[in-house]
Enzyme design. Structure first.
Site, PDB file in Angstrom:
ATOM      1  N   PHE A  70      13.176  46.714  18.087  1.00  0.00           N
ATOM      2  CA  PHE A  70      14.173  47.776  17.620  1.00  0.00           C
ATOM      3  C   PHE A  70      13.999  49.003  18.550  1.00  0.00           C
ATOM      4  O   PHE A  70      14.999  49.752  18.607  1.00  0.00           O
ATOM      5  CB  PHE A  70      13.498  48.423  16.376  1.00  0.00           C
ATOM      6  N   LYS A  71      13.138  48.970  19.607  1.00  0.00           N
ATOM      7  CA  LYS A  71      13.305  50.060  20.724  1.00  0.00           C
ATOM      8  C   LYS A  71      14.626  49.840  21.318  1.00  0.00           C
ATOM      9  O   LYS A  71      15.043  51.057  22.106  1.00  0.00           O
ATOM     10  CB  LYS A  71      12.045  50.098  21.378  1.00  0.00           C
ATOM     11  N   ASP A  72      15.220  48.739  21.458  1.00  0.00           N
ATOM     12  CA  ASP A  72      16.509  48.686  22.314  1.00  0.00           C
ATOM     13  C   ASP A  72      17.513  49.893  21.632  1.00  0.00           C
ATOM     14  O   ASP A  72      18.193  50.067  22.557  1.00  0.00           O
ATOM     15  CB  ASP A  72      17.020  47.139  22.216  1.00  0.00           C
ATOM     16  N   LEU A  77      16.545  52.777  23.446  1.00  0.00           N
ATOM     17  CA  LEU A  77      16.806  52.804  24.846  1.00  0.00           C
ATOM     18  C   LEU A  77      18.115  52.397  25.470  1.00  0.00           C
ATOM     19  O   LEU A  77      18.217  52.787  26.572  1.00  0.00           O
ATOM     20  CB  LEU A  77      15.779  52.066  25.292  1.00  0.00           C
TER      21      LEU A  77
END
Ligand SMILES: *Cc1c(COP(=O)(O)O)cnc(C)c1O
Length: 449
Positions: A95-97, A100
């Site tokens: 989920f960090k995509d 970012l």
């Protein structure tokens, strides 16, 4: 401070965290938002916070989600008693995509307009580093330098970083531990001359833009599920370590999304669950678990929530944070019988619980989830509510944690991107555990204005 400077700076000059000066109210627009695409909701929400022209913002949003492999970006569908919000369709399958990809586009945009360059320096034990690398790969105004502990990162996660061959990406394998990498990073950042000369920046989890962009999927999924089920509220179950993801849900609530409850889920590293159940926030020892991205004791975004919980009183916040820095514990002053926050329920999923959930959903509902997601689903099942559907955040694709899936289901989990990494060429510099060597490497490869 304007939004662009806040995002470029990351931390406030006094070491504190930045928060918006007001929280916009959107309850009267939710009917309109309910029919919109993910990108359109993102645009409508961000424009309430961001100080750049609308046309530019729209382009940045479109560009940020082109790299996603699902037309809905973050789909939410029912599986068994819960709805699962899948946040793993970005390039690194976590989920960090979502944050970012946007943050990197935003950096590139601002830097180009200011004719500046940036050298991102970071230390990672896995996830954040690879999402950051995939965000900035191929950018003209940014070089990225990510340290990881040599031979101490899961092989798959290491490959997700080192198989990126773009000329602006520099992986540094430091012959030490993750703590050594972090120590080197902090020491370099504290050298203001060096930091300024080489335009060093960070993309860490306290950057306000990361929290902001994550607010969007609470709205998109909440509105969708309310539309599908006809209910007036929803609740969210969020597996968390740094309090980043669940903080975004808290802002969504404060902005007017009808959230009946935020269900906070931790693994055995349970400092946050203990806080919401007792009012005491106290350090424990970090233990390794099946959900390594939540193996954290100090939750770097927690301070933002605490500010609101203390009635937006900065003096009271400072006193508690000082108490925590000095003693490793802080205690919320609670009246007799008062609970920490009625909006939150909190619980813990053990190794056993994680495997049980993965196995049972695989068997009963033909749905395979990753161990972080399973921690959230385990705690969610203890708080189901007939009047308010439960949306569980799925934070990584199961194939990233194939060993846990195998143990729980007897079968392997695959994804073509990860399978393709097995024979991919890699580029990485092995460096001694020595700050001077890292500085020298930066001097040689930094991009200069
Ligand atoms: C980073 C991460 C988390 C925890 O996110 P927080 O911002 O700490 O709440 C959960 N799951 C996965 C897969 C992650 O990469």
């Amino acid at each position: 401070m304007g939004f662009q400077d806040a995002v470029l700076t990351g931390l406030a000059p006094d070491g504190g965290l930045l928060i918006p000066d007001r929280i916009p109210q959107v309850a009267d627009r939710l009917d309109a938002w309910a029919g919109m695409s993910y990108q359109d909701i993102t645009f409508e929400l961000l424009k309430l916070f961001v100080d750049i022209p609308g046309d530019d913002l729209r382009k940045l949003v479109e560009r940020s989600y082109i790299t996603f492999r699902h037309p809905e970006i973050a789909p939410a569908y029912p599986h068994g008693p819960v709805h699962i919000l899948e946040l793993f369709y970005g390039p690194t399958l976590a989920f960090k995509d979502i944050a970012l990809q946007f943050l990197s586009n935003f950096f590139e945009y601002t830097l180009a307009r200011k004719e500046r360059h940036l050298n991102v320096l970071g230390a990672t034990s896995g996830d954040t580093g690879s999402a950051a690398i995939h965000g900035v790969r191929g950018r003209e105004h940014i070089n990225i330098f990510i340290m990881h502990p040599h031979n101490r990162v899961a092989p798959l996660q290491e490959k997700q970083m080192t198989a990126v061959l773009d000329s602006n990406v520099f992986n540094m394998a430091v012959e030490g531990t993750f703590d050594d990498c972090q120590h080197i990073m902090k020491s370099i950042f504290s050298d203001v001359d060096f930091k300024t000369r080489y335009s060093l920046g960070a993309v860490n989890s306290v950057n306000w833009a990361r929290v902001l962009v994550q607010i969007v999927y609470y709205f998109s999924s909440g509105l969708y599920v309310m539309g599908q089920t006809g209910s007036k509220t929803v609740q969210f179950a969020v597996p968390t370590g740094n309090f980043g993801d669940v903080l975004a849900g808290y802002y969504a609530y404060r902005m007017g999304l009808p959230i009946s409850r935020l269900i906070l889920a931790t693994n055995e590293n349970d400092i946050l669950a203990r806080f919401f159940n007792t009012g005491e926030y106290s350090l424990g020892r970090v233990v390794p678990t099946l959900s390594p991205s939540m193996d954290i004791q100090v939750a770097s975004n927690f301070e933002r929530y605490l500010f609101y919980r203390l009635g937006e009183d900065p003096e009271a916040l400072m006193a508690l944070m000082r108490q925590f820095a000095e003693t490793g514990a802080l205690r919320l002053p609670l009246e007799n019988g008062e609970i920490v926050d009625p909006l939150f329920a909190a619980g813990t999923g053990s190794r056993q619980d994680t495997l049980e959930i993965i196995g049972r959903y695989h068997r009963d509902y033909a749905y395979t989830m990753d161990p972080h997601t399973a921690v959230g689903v385990h705690v969610a099942e203890q708080h189901l509510d007939d009047a308010s559907p439960t949306i569980c955040l799925a934070t990584a694709h199961p194939a990233k944690f194939s060993e846990a899936i195998k143990e729980a289901t007897g079968q392997e989990a695959h994804h073509e991107i990860l399978d393709g990494l097995a024979h991919a060429p890699t580029r990485c510099e092995v460096l001694p555990n020595d700050e001077a060597a890292v500085r020298e490497f930066l001097r040689q490869h930094a991009i200069c204005s």
